[in-house]
Motif scaffolding. Structure first.
Motif, short mmCIF file in Angstrom:
data_model
loop_
_atom_site.label_atom_id
_atom_site.label_comp_id
_atom_site.label_asym_id
_atom_site.label_seq_id
_atom_site.Cartn_x
_atom_site.Cartn_y
_atom_site.Cartn_z
N UNK A 1 50.62 90.14 201.09
CA UNK A 1 50.65 90.99 199.89
C UNK A 1 51.95 90.80 199.11
N UNK A 2 51.81 90.84 197.81
CA UNK A 2 52.94 90.78 196.86
C UNK A 2 53.56 89.40 196.73
N UNK A 3 52.97 88.40 197.35
CA UNK A 3 53.46 87.04 197.13
C UNK A 3 53.07 86.60 195.73
N UNK A 4 53.86 85.66 195.20
CA UNK A 4 53.53 85.06 193.91
C UNK A 4 53.86 83.56 194.01
N UNK A 5 53.68 82.79 192.95
CA UNK A 5 53.93 81.34 193.03
C UNK A 5 55.32 80.98 193.54
N UNK B 1 51.38 85.58 187.56
CA UNK B 1 52.03 84.85 186.46
C UNK B 1 53.48 85.33 186.46
N UNK B 2 54.38 84.43 186.87
CA UNK B 2 55.76 84.86 187.11
C UNK B 2 56.59 84.83 185.83
N UNK B 3 57.59 85.68 185.82
CA UNK B 3 58.49 85.76 184.66
C UNK B 3 59.90 85.29 185.00
N UNK B 4 60.13 84.99 186.28
CA UNK B 4 61.42 84.40 186.61
C UNK B 4 61.25 83.53 187.86
N UNK B 5 62.12 82.55 187.94
CA UNK B 5 62.05 81.63 189.06
C UNK B 5 62.97 82.12 190.18
N UNK B 6 62.46 82.08 191.39
CA UNK B 6 63.26 82.53 192.55
C UNK B 6 63.22 81.45 193.60
#
Lengths: 510, 365
Positions: free
Chosen positions: B133-137, B165-170
């Motif tokens: 849960x809560x993972x993104x690209x 759809x991410x708004x920042x790269x981590x």
């Protein structure tokens, strides 16, 4: 805003609280404010339109009162009637008549594309229009003084408990009630709440349950067996009664919270001894309005001209007036035919020997008389409910066509009801077949009809102290009384939440 | 005044007594699904922030029915038959929509894909469900870099249009504890966040576990609660034309990294876009517009697929957008999402598995 919505509940609670806690001089302004909010949430545009029409009638009525020359008074009245009927015609009947003209011209080889208006019906327009017309005629006939207070006048016509589907109130009945301060009366409030509960029970528990079967039959009448069609008619007979009288009880209950007594609209209609008596018991406010403002003037008009005999005029008046009542219910030929049939039946009834038209004194003939009237009324409801005249005709001509069909087909229009399934499961009856569950549902439906009839019978034929349902409840011991209240609330609550949405009250569409 | 107070008091007592009666009535006549969370199933992880707990065996109910949740030694979701073993191994990356704790493993996308692919190929195929849960690209990229060193034959990335759809790269996530059980705590200041997390959420959690009436109330008043900001539901920003346009190339770039990583191991990668319920269910969309006060003219339901596809084409990467398939199936009346928990229903997972199976088979061959 549905009366079963959270928004309406919040509006009602706040309004009642403010009504009894703020200074009394604000009481009717508070109710007027609530009525405006109630109407505006439906449509701001229509709220402005209806308010404008009410404002015009306010000033026209004042002018009629202040004017003496009969010609001027008549012209003012005529202007108001044209405005009111014109608005009603535009929103409710324009498309119907436009398409009727096109249908009439088509066989003559005239190609005419019916002009139609794409506009929703303003909330309560039929009821408001009739109340306004009644008021204007009362003022014209000098049976009522025109109202001088514009706020009271708006409240009379826009009183939110009855604006949606009646009862159709008369100025001399409602206006005096909304002009004086109301003292807090616990008994009055309790009566109001109890009446709301009874109305909600009839609508949500009884009418909605019966509607499932009725819709299954009338939406696909050609798939139904004879017994199914008969049951469909029977269930609709009680669905529409529970639905409409339920709404009226809710409206009267809400009004009672503000110390206002609205007209009683139903008086055990299925215990009528004649068609004429039925119309003295069903939608009483409409019948009274029609009698006073249509039937009597029409009859007097023809009687003065001595074109026909009094009996002929009476019969013709019934037919014309009931057809108009049918049309008032909806812009569809099914309603017109329904009204026409009632008009013909009433006309025929007047030609019968007097002893047949009066209530029978002996028990068996009285039961037979009431049953016969009930059957006739039920059959006429077919036209009211059917989607088309063809469907209504099919239903009535096939009532006995397939009596040999297996009885299990009677269950076909039903879908399994989640409340029944859950309750049976809770009681330990899991894994029942669909047939068994539907049979139980059908049994419950009959039980509810029986309960409704019993409560009406108690009021109609019971001892005098059972004159209305509230007296029945009042006479129960405390524990029993509270069990009834809590049980009814639990049933209404569960029924309200068992489906995604509750259908609108049948008469809201009129 | 005394009479009014007396009446008011009687009414309050009446209503208080009504609550347990209504609770009983709801339990008997319209029983709801009590929500059964299970705390501590996402221990913290350096790099990914959180991960799935390994060797788990519990039952969860998020509102639409119970499901058994089993995980292997890696924290990957598995079925009742235990860890999958096969020569053909496919790595599936995704979030809660892939993990799908709303349904039994056998009904999940990966569970159904394993069955279909095994039948079609005549040999076992494993599809490893790494959903958290809560993972993104961002998480998928980190996970891919960690995991693809092991032998896989394919990687599938499930991108959920609702929030992937991410708004920042981590590049790396700090360990973060997630706690699905909120405890009562004293307020140290009167701000909305504290009131919600320390008072309202604990009440909510306890009532959700025990009261059918409360579950019903939340369901029926979802619009009003959403307007007050007291609901976990949200409307994806990515479906609005006002969404920041930078998110699309950023997300595409991150997905392209995953494909590049897979290319290093010479394995094919598939990027799948799963639609949100609002893109498929008109009633739900209408509800959201009403609940969140959204301007209908600002809604662009096809935006995620269209914009992502445009960006991924720069990398010569194909996007499998399942929105058309979802809409077509929904038009037939199939319920593709849960009613309380709006993740995929078993039918929704079936649709995804059926749509992907031929594509996977083609690429495996």
């Amino acid at each position: 805003m549905s009366v079963f919505s959270l928004e309406f509940s919040a509006l009602l609670i706040i309004t009642v609280f403010a009504f009894y806690t703020l200074p009394m001089r604000f009481q009717w302004w508070i109710v007027l404010g609530a009525s405006v909010i109630f109407y505006v949430t439906s449509s701001v545009t229509y709220a402005v339109l209806i308010a404008g029409a009410i404002l015009i009638d306010f000033f026209v009525a004042r002018a009629i009162t202040k004017t003496d020359p009969p010609v001027v008074r008549k012209r003012l009245l005529g202007f108001s009637l044209i405005l009111n009927i014109g608005l009603l015609f535009f929103f409710k009947y324009f498309n119907f008549f436009s398409e009727a003209v096109a249908d009439l011209l088509a066989p003559c080889g005239v190609s005419y594309e019916a002009a139609t208006i794409d506009a929703a019906l303003p909330l309560g327009i039929s009821f408001i229009t009739f109340a306004k017309i009644g008021y204007m005629l009362d003022v014209y006939n000098r049976t009522t003084e025109s109202e001088k207070n514009i706020g009271s006048f708006f409240l009379f016509l826009g009183f939110f408990p009855n604006i949606t589907a009646g009862p159709i109130e008369r100025a001399r009945h409602l206006l005096p009630q909304v002009k004086h301060a109301i003292l807090f009366d616990e008994h009055q409030l309790t009566r109001g709440l109890r009446r709301i509960l009874w109305g909600a029970f009839k609508k949500v528990v009884i009418a909605e349950r019966l509607a499932v079967y009725v819709n299954g039959v009338f939406d696909h009448p050609h798939d139904a067996s004879s017994v199914t069609l008969i049951l469909g008619i029977l269930f609709f007979t009680f669905q529409i009664y529970a639905d409409f009288s339920g709404y009226t009880d809710i409206a009267r209950g809400i009004a009672a919270l503000f110390g206002v007594e609205l007209f009683e609209n139903f008086r055990q209609p299925y215990f009528a001894f004649s068609i004429l008596d039925f119309w003295r018991r069903w939608h009483i406010s409409l019948t009274n309005w029609i009698r006073e403002f249509m039937f009597m003037p029409l009859s007097r008009y023809f009687l003065r001209r001595e074109w026909f005999s009094a009996r002929t005029i009476q019969v013709a008046s019934y037919i014309i007036v009931m057809s108009v009542i049918g049309l008032w219910h909806g812009a569809n030929w099914t309603f017109v035919v329904w009204g026409l049939i009632h008009g013909i039946l009433m006309g025929v009834e007047t030609t019968l020997p007097r002893r047949w038209r009066m209530p029978q004194q002996k028990r068996l003939p009285a039961i037979l008389q009431t049953t016969l009237v009930f059957i006739i009324i039920s059959l006429t409801w077919t036209f009211f409910r059917a989607n088309t005249l063809a469907d209504a005709s099919y239903v009535l001509t096939h009532l006995f066509a397939s009596l040999n069909s297996p009885l299990k087909h009677v269950l076909d229009p039903l879908a399994t009801d989640p409340i029944t399934v859950s309750t049976l499961d809770f009681a330990g009856f899991s894994d029942l077949s669909v047939t068994t569950i539907k049979t139980v549902q059908l049994g419950v439906s009959f039980g509810l009809i029986g309960f409704l009839l019993f409560t009406d019978w108690l009021t109609e034929h019971g001892p005098a102290h059972y004159a209305d349902h509230e007296h029945v409840i009042d006479r129960l011991p405390g524990v029993a009384r509270w069990t009834v209240y809590y049980g009814a609330i639990a049933l209404v609550f569960a029924s309200l939440n068992a489906v995604a949405s509750i259908t609108d009250f049948v008469y809201v569409q009129f | 005044m005394r009479a009014k107070l007396s009446f008011g008091l009687k009414l309050i007592i009446f209503l208080l007594l009504l609550i347990p009666i209504l609770e009983l009535g709801v339990r008997v006549m319209i029983p709801q699904q009590l929500i059964k969370p299970f705390p501590g199933y996402t221990p913290d992880d350096t790099g990914l922030g959180v991960r799935m707990k390994a060797n788990m065996d519990m039952v969860a109910n998020t509102g639409d029915g119970s499901a058994r949740i089993l995980t292997d030694e890696h924290g990957f979701r598995i079925g009742e038959d235990g860890p999958c073993e096969a020569d053909t191994r496919i790595l599936a990356l995704g979030d809660s929509y892939l993990q799908a704790i709303q349904v039994d493993y056998e009904s999940t996308t990966t569970g159904q894909l394993e069955r279909i692919l095994t039948d079609q190929r005549g040999a076992p195929v494993c599809v490893f469900n790494t959903g958290v849960p809560a993972y993104d690209p961002n998480h998928y990229r980190i996970f891919a870099k960690r995991e693809l060193a092991a032998a896989y034959d394919m990687v599938i990335v499930f991108v959920y249009a609702g929030n992937d759809i991410i708004t920042k790269e981590v590049e790396e996530f700090k360990p973060s504890k997630t706690n699905t059980i909120h405890e009562f705590r004293m307020l140290t200041s009167l701000n909305k966040n504290q009131i919600v997390n320390r008072i309202l959420y604990p009440i909510n959690d306890r009532l959700e576990r025990n009261s059918h009436l409360f579950i019903l109330f939340k369901d029926r008043s979802s619009v009003q609660l959403a307007r007050l900001g007291l609901t976990a539901y949200y409307f994806p920003e990515h479906l609005l034309t006002t969404a920041d346009p930078e998110r699309w190339p950023l997300t595409a770039n991150t997905l392209a990294d995953i494909v590049q990583e897979a290319n290093q191991y010479d394995i094919p990668a598939i990027i799948v876009l799963l639609p949100s319920i609002y893109q498929v269910d008109q009633n739900r969309l209408d509800w959201a517009i009403d609940a969140f006060g959204i301007k209908r003219e600002e809604v662009d339901l096809a935006q995620p697929g269209r914009r992502l596809q445009d960006e991924l084409q720069r990398y010569d990467i194909e996007l499998i957008d399942l929105l058309p398939e979802f809409r077509e199936e929904a038009a037939q009346g199939t319920v593709l999402f849960g009613r309380i928990d709006t993740h995929l229903s078993p039918a929704g997972h079936t649709l995804v598995a059926d749509a992907l199976a031929p594509i996977i088979l083609d690429k495996l061959d």
